[in-house]
Design an enzyme around this catalytic site. Structure first.
Site, PDB file in Angstrom:
ATOM      1  N   ARG A  78       0.815  -1.217   0.000  1.00 31.64           N
ATOM      2  CA  ARG A  78       0.000   0.000   0.000  1.00 31.64           C
ATOM      3  C   ARG A  78       0.845   1.262   0.000  1.00 31.64           C
ATOM      4  NH1 ARG A  78      -5.443  -0.660   1.073  1.00 31.64           N
ATOM      5  NH2 ARG A  78      -6.040  -2.698   1.861  1.00 31.64           N
TER       6      ARG A  78
ATOM      7  N   ARG B  13     -25.268   3.106  -8.752  1.00 30.24           N
ATOM      8  CA  ARG B  13     -25.543   1.890  -7.992  1.00 30.24           C
ATOM      9  C   ARG B  13     -26.334   2.216  -6.711  1.00 30.24           C
ATOM     10  NH1 ARG B  13     -20.299  -0.985  -7.300  1.00 30.24           N
ATOM     11  NH2 ARG B  13     -20.039   0.113  -5.343  1.00 30.24           N
TER      12      ARG B  13
ATOM     13  N   ARG C 131     -24.823   0.418   2.135  1.00 30.33           N
ATOM     14  CA  ARG C 131     -23.819   0.378   3.205  1.00 30.33           C
ATOM     15  C   ARG C 131     -23.128   1.731   3.321  1.00 30.33           C
ATOM     16  NH1 ARG C 131     -21.079  -4.009   0.585  1.00 30.33           N
ATOM     17  NH2 ARG C 131     -19.252  -2.687   0.838  1.00 30.33           N
TER      18      ARG C 131
ATOM     19  N   ARG D 273     -11.821   7.156   0.326  1.00 32.65           N
ATOM     20  CA  ARG D 273     -10.924   6.027   0.049  1.00 32.65           C
ATOM     21  C   ARG D 273     -10.015   6.334  -1.136  1.00 32.65           C
ATOM     22  NH1 ARG D 273     -15.051   1.668  -1.100  1.00 32.65           N
ATOM     23  NH2 ARG D 273     -13.284   0.295  -1.454  1.00 32.65           N
TER      24      ARG D 273
END
Length: 201
Positions: free
Chosen positions: A88, A127, A139, A150
């Site tokens: 990462r 979506r 969610r 993110r």
């Protein structure tokens, strides 16, 4: 086949990793899954990670790399592995390179799934709207706002990893916005070339 898959959230890494796992019969090593497995197995690195996570802190690079090292040394990874979600950071990429060198191993390929961030945001918004229209529940981590957070974290921490591998001339890019089967085909072409290069070498 030793492979690293890079790409921002929503790029399709999980889908492609699962297909590669089936084709090459090597384990898909996802950082989150590995941490949970190490904690469950109560390995030294897992116990260390659990103590850190129980305090709500981030697991440091050294601990994550230790868990990766254990997974790579496992019998099912003898023929190779697919790293999904690791490295990462550039520090993790450097640690991975050192760890593999100590085992006299190297990566066969690093593939980055390139995406159009605006198009991904639009896809997620659609979506969410479709889910709500059907009376479903969205969610909290699957909203455009959460995705932006993110994505910002990815661009700050993980995007430089692609530059790290580009300097080593091992980075290949694939259009992650193409249809799923087309992305799979493009990855297969990259890996076929990598395998041929290794054999010739």
């Amino acid at each position: 086949m030793r492979l690293v898959l890079l790409g921002p959230p929503g790029a399709g890494k999980g889908t492609q990793s699962a297909r590669l796992k089936e084709k090459y019969h090597v384990p898909q090593l996802s950082t989150g899954d590995m941490l949970r497995a190490a904690v469950k197995a109560a390995t030294p690195a897992g116990l260390e990670a659990k103590a850190i996570m129980d305090k709500g802190a981030l697991v440091p690079d050294e601990t994550v790399v230790g868990i990766i090292a254990d997974c790579i040394a496992a019998p099912d990874a003898k023929a190779g592995f697919i790293l999904d979600g690791f490295p990462r950071t550039v520090r993790q990429a450097e640690a991975l390179a050192k760890m593999l060198a100590a085992k006299n191993l190297d990566l066969d390929a690093v593939i980055e799934l390139k995406v159009d961030e605006a198009a991904l945001l639009a896809r997620i918004a659609k979506r969410v709207n479709d889910t709500l229209a059907c009376g479903g529940t969205v969610r909290a981590d699957d909203t455009p706002e959460a995705f932006k957070t993110r994505l910002a974290a990815y661009n700050a921490e993980t995007a430089p990893v692609a530059a790290f591998y580009a300097k080593k001339s091992v980075l290949k890019t694939v259009d992650g916005m193409a249809l799923v089967d087309a992305v799979t085909e493009a990855i297969d072409q990259v890996l076929d070339g990598a395998v041929r290069t290794v054999r010739l070498g």
